[in-house]
Design a protein around this motif. Structure first.
Motif, PDB file in Angstrom:
ATOM      1  N   THR A  44      -3.975   3.204   8.984  1.00  0.00           N
ATOM      2  CA  THR A  44      -2.553   3.185   9.346  1.00  0.00           C
ATOM      3  C   THR A  44      -1.663   3.516   8.159  1.00  0.00           C
ATOM      4  O   THR A  44      -0.595   4.102   8.344  1.00  0.00           O
ATOM      5  N   LYS A  45      -2.084   3.163   6.952  1.00  0.00           N
ATOM      6  CA  LYS A  45      -1.280   3.502   5.772  1.00  0.00           C
ATOM      7  C   LYS A  45      -1.231   5.026   5.597  1.00  0.00           C
ATOM      8  O   LYS A  45      -0.171   5.596   5.343  1.00  0.00           O
ATOM      9  N   LEU A  93      -1.656   7.247   7.932  1.00  0.00           N
ATOM     10  CA  LEU A  93      -0.879   7.790   9.041  1.00  0.00           C
ATOM     11  C   LEU A  93       0.621   7.668   8.753  1.00  0.00           C
ATOM     12  O   LEU A  93       1.383   8.616   8.965  1.00  0.00           O
ATOM     13  N   SER A  94       1.040   6.531   8.230  1.00  0.00           N
ATOM     14  CA  SER A  94       2.453   6.335   7.880  1.00  0.00           C
ATOM     15  C   SER A  94       2.878   7.296   6.777  1.00  0.00           C
ATOM     16  O   SER A  94       3.975   7.874   6.834  1.00  0.00           O
ATOM     17  N   THR A  95       2.023   7.479   5.793  1.00  0.00           N
ATOM     18  CA  THR A  95       2.315   8.406   4.694  1.00  0.00           C
ATOM     19  C   THR A  95       2.436   9.833   5.218  1.00  0.00           C
ATOM     20  O   THR A  95       3.329  10.582   4.814  1.00  0.00           O
ATOM     21  N   THR A  96       1.552  10.207   6.118  1.00  0.00           N
ATOM     22  CA  THR A  96       1.586  11.547   6.706  1.00  0.00           C
ATOM     23  C   THR A  96       2.890  11.770   7.465  1.00  0.00           C
ATOM     24  O   THR A  96       3.577  12.773   7.257  1.00  0.00           O
ATOM     25  N   PHE A  97       3.252  10.828   8.332  1.00  0.00           N
ATOM     26  CA  PHE A  97       4.483  10.989   9.110  1.00  0.00           C
ATOM     27  C   PHE A  97       5.714  10.968   8.213  1.00  0.00           C
ATOM     28  O   PHE A  97       6.679  11.700   8.467  1.00  0.00           O
ATOM     29  N   ALA A  98       5.704  10.159   7.169  1.00  0.00           N
ATOM     30  CA  ALA A  98       6.839  10.133   6.236  1.00  0.00           C
ATOM     31  C   ALA A  98       6.984  11.489   5.550  1.00  0.00           C
ATOM     32  O   ALA A  98       8.097  12.002   5.399  1.00  0.00           O
ATOM     33  N   ALA A 123      -3.246  12.635  12.452  1.00  0.00           N
ATOM     34  CA  ALA A 123      -1.954  12.429  13.119  1.00  0.00           C
ATOM     35  C   ALA A 123      -1.994  13.008  14.535  1.00  0.00           C
ATOM     36  O   ALA A 123      -1.490  12.393  15.481  1.00  0.00           O
ATOM     37  N   TRP A 173      -3.940  10.712  16.789  1.00  0.00           N
ATOM     38  CA  TRP A 173      -3.140   9.535  17.122  1.00  0.00           C
ATOM     39  C   TRP A 173      -2.117   9.882  18.201  1.00  0.00           C
ATOM     40  O   TRP A 173      -1.954   9.155  19.176  1.00  0.00           O
TER      41      TRP A 173
END
Length: 112
Positions: free
Chosen positions: A3-4, A6-11, A80, A83
């Motif tokens: 999840t970290k 994934l969050s970094t990718t979306f950011a 991503a 997901w």
């Protein structure tokens, strides 16, 4: 799925300049100068965007003599996409149910 990551990718993907850089790299490797050319930014600003993309694992930078190409790294994008795919299936199911409900309502209106 991390999840970290994934969050970094979306950011990283949240910024339109970084998305433009990734779109260009999808066509093939490019140097910082080549990436900066069409953008209304300084080389320093482009380098900062590249650093964010590199920290997110979305790009890598190579070194061949004096040439330092940037290249797209597809793994975080694939994660991503995987997901998002799970949610796309839920959304499509909801839309299908809504469509069927609307058709039932329309049939009721024409028969009543």
């Amino acid at each position: 799925m991390d999840t970290k990551q994934l969050s970094t990718t979306f950011a990283a993907l949240a910024d339109p300049t970084r998305r433009a850089i990734l779109a260009r790299l999808a066509e093939g490797e490019a140097t910082v100068n080549e990436l900066a050319e069409p953008l209304p930014l300084t080389l320093q600003a482009v380098s900062r965007h590249l650093k964010v993309l590199e920290q997110a694992g979305l790009i890598s930078r190579g070194r061949t003599a004096q040439w330092r190409p940037c290249r797209l790294e597809p793994a975080p994008l694939r994660e991503a996409t995987d997901w998002l795919e799970r949610y796309r299936q839920l959304w499509e199911g909801s839309f299908d149910r809504l469509s069927a409900h609307l058709q039932d309502i329309q049939k009721g209106d024409t028969n009543g």
